[in-house]
Design an enzyme around this catalytic site. Structure first.
Site, short mmCIF file in Angstrom:
data_model
loop_
_atom_site.label_atom_id
_atom_site.label_comp_id
_atom_site.label_asym_id
_atom_site.label_seq_id
_atom_site.Cartn_x
_atom_site.Cartn_y
_atom_site.Cartn_z
N GLY A 1 0.82 -1.22 0.00
CA GLY A 1 0.00 0.00 0.00
C GLY A 1 0.85 1.25 0.00
O GLY A 1 0.67 2.13 0.84
N VAL B 1 -3.46 -7.36 -1.17
CA VAL B 1 -2.82 -8.18 -0.13
C VAL B 1 -3.80 -9.14 0.56
O VAL B 1 -3.39 -10.12 1.16
CB VAL B 1 -2.09 -7.33 0.93
N ASN C 1 1.99 -2.35 5.44
CA ASN C 1 1.42 -1.02 5.68
C ASN C 1 -0.02 -0.88 5.18
O ASN C 1 -0.78 -0.07 5.70
CB ASN C 1 2.31 0.02 4.99
N TYR D 1 -11.73 -2.03 12.94
CA TYR D 1 -10.36 -1.54 12.73
C TYR D 1 -9.49 -1.83 13.96
O TYR D 1 -8.35 -2.31 13.82
CB TYR D 1 -10.42 -0.04 12.45
N ALA E 1 -9.92 -4.13 16.18
CA ALA E 1 -9.68 -5.58 16.26
C ALA E 1 -8.54 -5.98 15.32
O ALA E 1 -7.65 -6.76 15.69
CB ALA E 1 -10.95 -6.34 15.89
N LYS F 1 -6.10 -4.10 14.23
CA LYS F 1 -4.80 -3.54 14.65
C LYS F 1 -4.29 -4.20 15.94
O LYS F 1 -3.08 -4.29 16.16
CB LYS F 1 -4.92 -2.01 14.80
N ILE G 1 -2.18 10.88 12.56
CA ILE G 1 -1.15 11.32 11.61
C ILE G 1 -1.86 12.06 10.48
O ILE G 1 -2.87 11.57 9.95
CB ILE G 1 -0.39 10.10 11.02
P1 NAP Z 1 -3.98 5.64 3.23
O1 NAP Z 1 -3.50 7.01 2.83
O2 NAP Z 1 -5.43 5.31 3.09
O3 NAP Z 1 -3.09 4.58 2.45
C1 NAP Z 1 -3.34 3.19 2.55
C2 NAP Z 1 -2.71 2.53 1.34
O4 NAP Z 1 -3.03 1.12 1.36
C3 NAP Z 1 -3.29 3.09 0.03
O5 NAP Z 1 -2.27 3.21 -0.92
C4 NAP Z 1 -4.28 2.00 -0.37
O6 NAP Z 1 -4.58 1.98 -1.74
C5 NAP Z 1 -3.53 0.76 0.08
N1 NAP Z 1 -4.40 -0.41 0.13
C6 NAP Z 1 -5.69 -0.47 0.56
N2 NAP Z 1 -6.16 -1.72 0.42
C7 NAP Z 1 -5.17 -2.47 -0.12
C8 NAP Z 1 -5.05 -3.83 -0.51
N3 NAP Z 1 -6.08 -4.66 -0.37
N4 NAP Z 1 -3.88 -4.27 -1.02
C9 NAP Z 1 -2.83 -3.42 -1.18
N5 NAP Z 1 -2.89 -2.11 -0.84
C10 NAP Z 1 -4.05 -1.64 -0.31
O7 NAP Z 1 -3.63 5.36 4.75
P2 NAP Z 1 -2.39 5.88 5.64
O8 NAP Z 1 -2.91 6.94 6.53
O9 NAP Z 1 -1.20 6.14 4.81
O10 NAP Z 1 -2.19 4.57 6.56
C11 NAP Z 1 -1.21 3.59 6.30
C12 NAP Z 1 -1.25 2.57 7.42
O11 NAP Z 1 -1.08 3.21 8.68
C13 NAP Z 1 -2.58 1.83 7.50
O12 NAP Z 1 -2.37 0.48 7.85
C14 NAP Z 1 -3.30 2.55 8.62
O13 NAP Z 1 -4.26 1.72 9.24
C15 NAP Z 1 -2.15 2.88 9.53
N6 NAP Z 1 -2.44 4.01 10.43
C16 NAP Z 1 -2.70 5.27 9.95
C17 NAP Z 1 -2.97 6.30 10.85
C18 NAP Z 1 -3.25 7.71 10.40
O14 NAP Z 1 -3.51 8.57 11.25
N7 NAP Z 1 -3.18 8.01 9.11
C19 NAP Z 1 -2.96 6.04 12.22
C20 NAP Z 1 -2.70 4.76 12.67
C21 NAP Z 1 -2.43 3.75 11.77
P3 NAP Z 1 -5.87 2.84 -2.23
O15 NAP Z 1 -5.30 4.03 -2.88
O16 NAP Z 1 -6.64 1.90 -3.06
O17 NAP Z 1 -6.71 3.20 -1.05
#
Ligand code: NAP
Length: 247
Positions: free
Chosen positions: A11, A65, A91, A155, A157, A159, A188
């Site tokens: 991702g 994934v 990720n 979510y 669950a 994480k 973030i």
């Molecule tokens: P994001 O901007 O939504 O990016 C997530 C990425 O994962 C996107 O490129 C998405 O592609 C891709 N993705 C989604 N489903 C997928 C799949 N089935 N196979 C492969 N790739 C896939 O989120 P982010 O904020 O960067 O978050 C990244 C990670 O950090 C996540 O695991 C999130 O839960 C975790 N996190 C984020 C925060 C926060 O505040 N942002 C806080 C805690 C944890 P698409 O373009 O299709 O969506």
């Protein structure tokens, strides 16, 4: 810090994953960008171009994934391209937030399929090639996996489950020189948090001792530490990147 290493970040066409990919490339790694569907190929190719401009090698591979066979093809494709895999960053993640009374079975299943089973799929297929070289596996958890959250039963669950996966992976592979750690970001600034209302943002800030959201580089810097030999005696750990929100 990562010269000679090959890293796969799931991702990684945008958001935290993209910044981790660029940070690893700036530190000498060759990088595999992963995106889930055809319509995101251009976005992923754009990240590849940025990485090549930094002088590193990079390739974009499509894989959902959540699909066991596509995850296998992703790892196989990485080995075919670069000959090995040193660092796997699990990720990719999604949210389908809803209060439990309104949460559908599909909301629950989709989040678990991508956030949790996706990590099983990629780790399962990556483990064997990593046995040859040793490696570092980094799982992107969340502080809500530690403390839960209203509207995020599915979510949180997923994480929390990732923390179990991380510790079990760490124990199973410690003697094989494969480390596994989790990062638990708080709030973030990203596409994921852009969806939040002003009211939710204000309420969140009152719970963050540093009184600000983190940025994607704050998370990428911890990923760099965990990927590199600077963390060579760190395994099974969960590192919060949350401005002190959960302690
Ligand atoms: P994001 O901007 O939504 O990016 C997530 C990425 O994962 C996107 O490129 C998405 O592609 C891709 N993705 C989604 N489903 C997928 C799949 N089935 N196979 C492969 N790739 C896939 O989120 P982010 O904020 O960067 O978050 C990244 C990670 O950090 C996540 O695991 C999130 O839960 C975790 N996190 C984020 C925060 C926060 O505040 N942002 C806080 C805690 C944890 P698409 O373009 O299709 O969506």
């Amino acid at each position: 810090m990562l010269t000679g290493k090959v890293a796969l970040i799931t991702g990684s066409g945008r958001g935290i994953g993209k910044t981790i990919a660029l940070t690893f490339a700036k530190n000498g790694a060759d990088v595999v960008i992963n995106y889930p569907i055809d319509s995101l190929k251009d976005e992923a190719d754009g990240v590849v171009d940025e990485i090549k401009a930094l002088g590193a090698r990079a390739v974009a591979l499509k894989a959902n994934v959540a699909d066991f066979n596509e995850a296998k093809a992703l790892i196989d494709g990485t080995i075919a391209e670069f000959g090995k895999l040193d660092v796997l960053v699990n990720n990719a993640g999604i949210t389908r937030d809803q209060l439990l009374l309104r949460m559908t079975e599909e909301d629950f299943d989709q989040v678990i399929a991508i956030n949790l089973k996706g990590v099983f799929n990629c780790t399962k297929h990556a483990a064997r090639p990593m046995l040859k070289t040793g490696g570092s596996i980094i799982n992107m958890s969340s502080v809500v996996g530690l403390v839960g959250n209203v509207g995020q039963l599915n979510y949180s669950a997923s994480k929390a489950g990732l923390i179990g996966i991380t510790k079990s992976t760490a124990k199973e592979f410690a003697k094989k020189n494969i480390r596994a750690n989790a990062i638990a970001p708080g709030f973030i600034e990203s596409d994921m948090t852009k969806k939040l209302s002003e009211k939710v943002i204000e309420a969140a800030l009152t719970n963050i001792p540093m009184n600000k959201f983190g940025n994607v580089q704050d998370v990428a810097n911890v990923a760099l530490f965990l990927a590199s030999n600077l963390s060579s005696y760190v395994t099974g750990e969960v590192i919060r990147v949350d401005g002190g929100m959960v302690m």
